[in-house]
Write a protein that holds these residues in place. Structure first.
Motif, mmCIF file in Angstrom:
data_model
loop_
_atom_site.group_PDB
_atom_site.id
_atom_site.type_symbol
_atom_site.label_atom_id
_atom_site.label_comp_id
_atom_site.label_asym_id
_atom_site.label_seq_id
_atom_site.Cartn_x
_atom_site.Cartn_y
_atom_site.Cartn_z
ATOM 1 N N ILE A 83 0.860 -1.183 0.000
ATOM 2 C CA ILE A 83 0.000 0.000 0.000
ATOM 3 C C ILE A 83 0.901 1.239 0.000
ATOM 4 O O ILE A 83 2.108 1.106 0.172
ATOM 5 C CB ILE A 83 -0.936 0.040 1.243
ATOM 6 N N ARG A 84 0.298 2.402 -0.198
ATOM 7 C CA ARG A 84 1.077 3.647 -0.110
ATOM 8 C C ARG A 84 0.514 4.480 1.030
ATOM 9 O O ARG A 84 -0.675 4.404 1.334
ATOM 10 C CB ARG A 84 0.979 4.429 -1.422
ATOM 11 N N TYR A 85 1.380 5.287 1.650
ATOM 12 C CA TYR A 85 0.874 6.096 2.760
ATOM 13 C C TYR A 85 -0.195 7.054 2.282
ATOM 14 O O TYR A 85 -1.081 7.456 3.032
ATOM 15 C CB TYR A 85 2.028 6.827 3.461
ATOM 16 N N THR A 86 -0.173 7.386 0.989
ATOM 17 C CA THR A 86 -1.180 8.300 0.444
ATOM 18 C C THR A 86 -2.555 7.638 0.318
ATOM 19 O O THR A 86 -3.544 8.325 0.078
ATOM 20 C CB THR A 86 -0.713 8.825 -0.934
ATOM 21 N N ASP A 87 -2.626 6.290 0.507
ATOM 22 C CA ASP A 87 -3.931 5.628 0.514
ATOM 23 C C ASP A 87 -4.777 6.106 1.701
ATOM 24 O O ASP A 87 -5.988 5.914 1.733
ATOM 25 C CB ASP A 87 -3.776 4.099 0.617
ATOM 26 N N PHE A 88 -4.117 6.682 2.709
ATOM 27 C CA PHE A 88 -4.833 7.096 3.922
ATOM 28 C C PHE A 88 -4.865 8.617 4.093
ATOM 29 O O PHE A 88 -5.143 9.121 5.167
ATOM 30 C CB PHE A 88 -4.171 6.466 5.157
ATOM 31 N N GLY A 89 -4.529 9.359 3.065
ATOM 32 C CA GLY A 89 -4.550 10.824 3.177
ATOM 33 C C GLY A 89 -3.655 11.460 2.135
ATOM 34 O O GLY A 89 -3.120 10.790 1.249
ATOM 35 N N GLU A 90 -3.479 12.772 2.273
ATOM 36 C CA GLU A 90 -2.713 13.529 1.281
ATOM 37 C C GLU A 90 -1.229 13.209 1.328
ATOM 38 O O GLU A 90 -0.703 12.812 2.372
ATOM 39 C CB GLU A 90 -2.873 15.037 1.566
ATOM 40 N N ALA A 91 -0.555 13.441 0.204
ATOM 41 C CA ALA A 91 0.909 13.341 0.176
ATOM 42 C C ALA A 91 1.498 14.496 0.977
ATOM 43 O O ALA A 91 0.896 15.569 1.058
ATOM 44 C CB ALA A 91 1.399 13.403 -1.260
ATOM 45 N N VAL A 92 2.669 14.289 1.599
ATOM 46 C CA VAL A 92 3.270 15.381 2.374
ATOM 47 C C VAL A 92 4.043 16.347 1.487
ATOM 48 O O VAL A 92 4.254 17.493 1.843
ATOM 49 C CB VAL A 92 4.213 14.874 3.493
ATOM 50 N N GLU A 93 4.489 15.902 0.348
ATOM 51 C CA GLU A 93 5.335 16.731 -0.521
ATOM 52 C C GLU A 93 5.124 16.229 -1.945
ATOM 53 O O GLU A 93 4.712 15.101 -2.144
ATOM 54 C CB GLU A 93 6.820 16.516 -0.214
ATOM 55 N N PRO A 94 5.507 17.017 -2.944
ATOM 56 C CA PRO A 94 5.610 16.441 -4.278
ATOM 57 C C PRO A 94 6.591 15.271 -4.226
ATOM 58 O O PRO A 94 7.624 15.359 -3.556
ATOM 59 C CB PRO A 94 6.178 17.581 -5.135
ATOM 60 N N GLN A 95 6.278 14.201 -4.894
ATOM 61 C CA GLN A 95 7.067 12.975 -4.686
ATOM 62 C C GLN A 95 8.298 12.867 -5.577
ATOM 63 O O GLN A 95 8.446 11.951 -6.358
ATOM 64 C CB GLN A 95 6.164 11.758 -4.901
#
Ligand code: SF4
Length: 467
Positions: free
Chosen positions: A232-244
């Protein structure tokens, strides 16, 4: 810089696999090592100061039965060089699950994240980044009643810096990485018998695991059993913290990683050989009699140089392999002594010859100075020093214990002053442009120690290693 490993197997010999994997990563940390192993009911931890083979003889491995585990070799970049700062960190909750964490990298907002937890009565036993990660996950599981997946996703969103991490529960193994992918970590499959996660692919090779791929920046891989995994990706549970945008550490390819590892989509040996060719291409005026490396980290660079010039690559310095990596020694006094013990030039070999000496980098300049002077004493006619990286002018905040700006010799002396200090007839660095041409995607790499372009600035009060 440290090395991590994690495994989940169909058999109960996880401790042995972890020991072998850590041994293959010994070059990433020589001060302490440890492992936590699960037998399905509880987790057992063992960690000590010392080398892998000293801390984990067979008699100790026999006391650590289990089918899954995580391990760590430490090279201190934050906090004292002592056992409490060694990893893994084991969290035993009064009620609920226990788990263990091992991580590679430095957290640039360590101070404020730790304070956040301390303000809510979370206690710390060390100054180590790994403990912050472990307590952060525990906090989200216990106090916020989240699953490990959501706790890890929250951690990735809140904690800034480099963290390639393995996380062990009683029955599952997790592996995750910061959104910039600064430090390496990949995983492999032992055919029909389990999974292995490791900082470097050389560990996977030793364990007979077929490399699958790197863990992606911001990815969480959950190994549910020896034959089941999901991602899974951490973004599955909310917004990205930064441009990746990726920021792999280019110094891994220059110095830290083993040449037999495959990292960031590159064969390490191949990048190093290209660096050597690139140095030679820019060196039209020099026609040396022989080319030598400062073993072992610049071997492939010297080979690349010699191949390009169509002259022989020679072994002129003998290395005592029982002395560890000098860069990883925690104090200057110990580093100086280690250099003396480690390298010895061949007598009668250099007499009257024009030599190119290739080294990977210059940090303080003291090691290479000693080596050049020792070679000179044996009667070399000329010594031309070639460096396989641009000048190191800025400290690293992401897991390498480079000194402060003031202590870095490239900030103290110009090229001519440094050449004179070292005692070489000429001195040349690899240019930034040439370094970029040696990797497939230079835009994916952090090069901050050369150009000061940090993707993440450390917060006020950020402290480096306190030895
Ligand atoms: S600053 Fe240098 S050593 Fe640190 S992560 Fe970036 S390239 Fe690597």
């Amino acid at each position: 810089m440290c090395g991590i490993i994690g495994t989940i197997l169909s058999t109960r010999n996880a401790a042995e696999k972890i020991m072998l994997g850590l041994f293959a990563e010994q070059h990433r940390g020589q001060e302490s090592c440890g492992m936590a192993v699960s037998d399905g009911k509880s987790l057992q931890l063992r960690k000590e100061m010392g080398l892998v083979k000293e801390v984990f003889p067979q008699a100790i491995l026999d006391t650590l039965p289990g089918f899954a585990g995580v391990g760590h070799v430490r090279y201190p970049t934050r906090g004292k060089n002592c056992e409490s700062n060694s990893q893994p960190h084991l969290i035993k909750l009064l009620s609920g699950p226990s788990f263990a964490v091992a991580s590679n990298g430095d957290i640039v907002n360590y101070k404020s994240r730790r304070k956040l937890l301390e303000d809510d009565n979370v206690f710390f036993e060390s100054d180590n980044d790994g403990e912050l990660l472990a307590k952060f996950i525990a906090y989200y599981i216990v106090r916020r009643n989240n699953s490990p997946e959501i706790a890890i996703a929250e951690l990735i969103r809140n904690v800034r810096g480099a963290f390639s991490t393995v996380f062990l529960t009683r029955d599952q193994l997790y592996a995750f990485r910061d959104p910039w992918g600064i430090r390496p970590v990949s995983f492999g499959r032992i055919n029909g018998k389990g999974w292995v996660v490791a900082s470097e692919s050389c560990s996977l090779d030793i364990l007979g695991a077929k490399s699958q791929r790197e863990i992606e920046p911001g990815e969480i891989v959950i190994f549910e059993s020896y034959n089941k995994c999901k991602t899974i990706r951490y973004t599955d549970f909310g917004e990205a913290v930064e441009p990746q945008s990726r920021r792999h550490c280019i110094f891994e390819l220059i110095y830290f990683a083993r040449p037999d590892s495959y990292e960031f989509g590159e064969y390490v040996w191949n990048v190093q050989k290209q660096i050597g060719s690139s140095l030679a291409k820019d060196d039209k005026e020099i026609n040396p009699d022989l080319v030598i490396s400062i073993p072992d980290s610049s071997n492939f660079m010297a080979l690349g140089y010699a191949d390009f010039k169509k002259i022989g690559f020679d072994i002129g310095l003998l290395r005592n392999h029982y002395v560890g990596r000098t860069f990883l020694k925690p104090e200057q006094r110990i580093r100086d002594e280690a250099v003396r013990q480690k390298f010895n030039p061949l007598k009668g070999y250099f007499k009257g010859k024009k030599i190119v000496v290739v080294d990977d980098s210059i940090v303080r300049g003291t090691t290479v100075r000693k080596i050049v002077r020792a070679i000179k004493k044996t009667g070399a006619k000329e010594i031309h020093l070639r460096i396989g990286s641009p000048p190191v002018k800025f400290p690293c905040y992401y897991g390498i214990d480079t000194p402060t700006r003031e202590e870095l010799v490239a900030n103290q002396k110009n090229l001519e002053e440094l050449r004179e200090f070292i005692g070489a007839n000429s001195l040349k660095y690899l240019s930034m442009e040439n370094l970029k041409s040696c990797v497939k995607h230079p835009e994916n790499f952090c090069q901050a120690c050369f150009n000061g372009d940090y993707i993440l600035e450390p917060e006020a009060g950020f402290s480096k290693c306190n030895k």
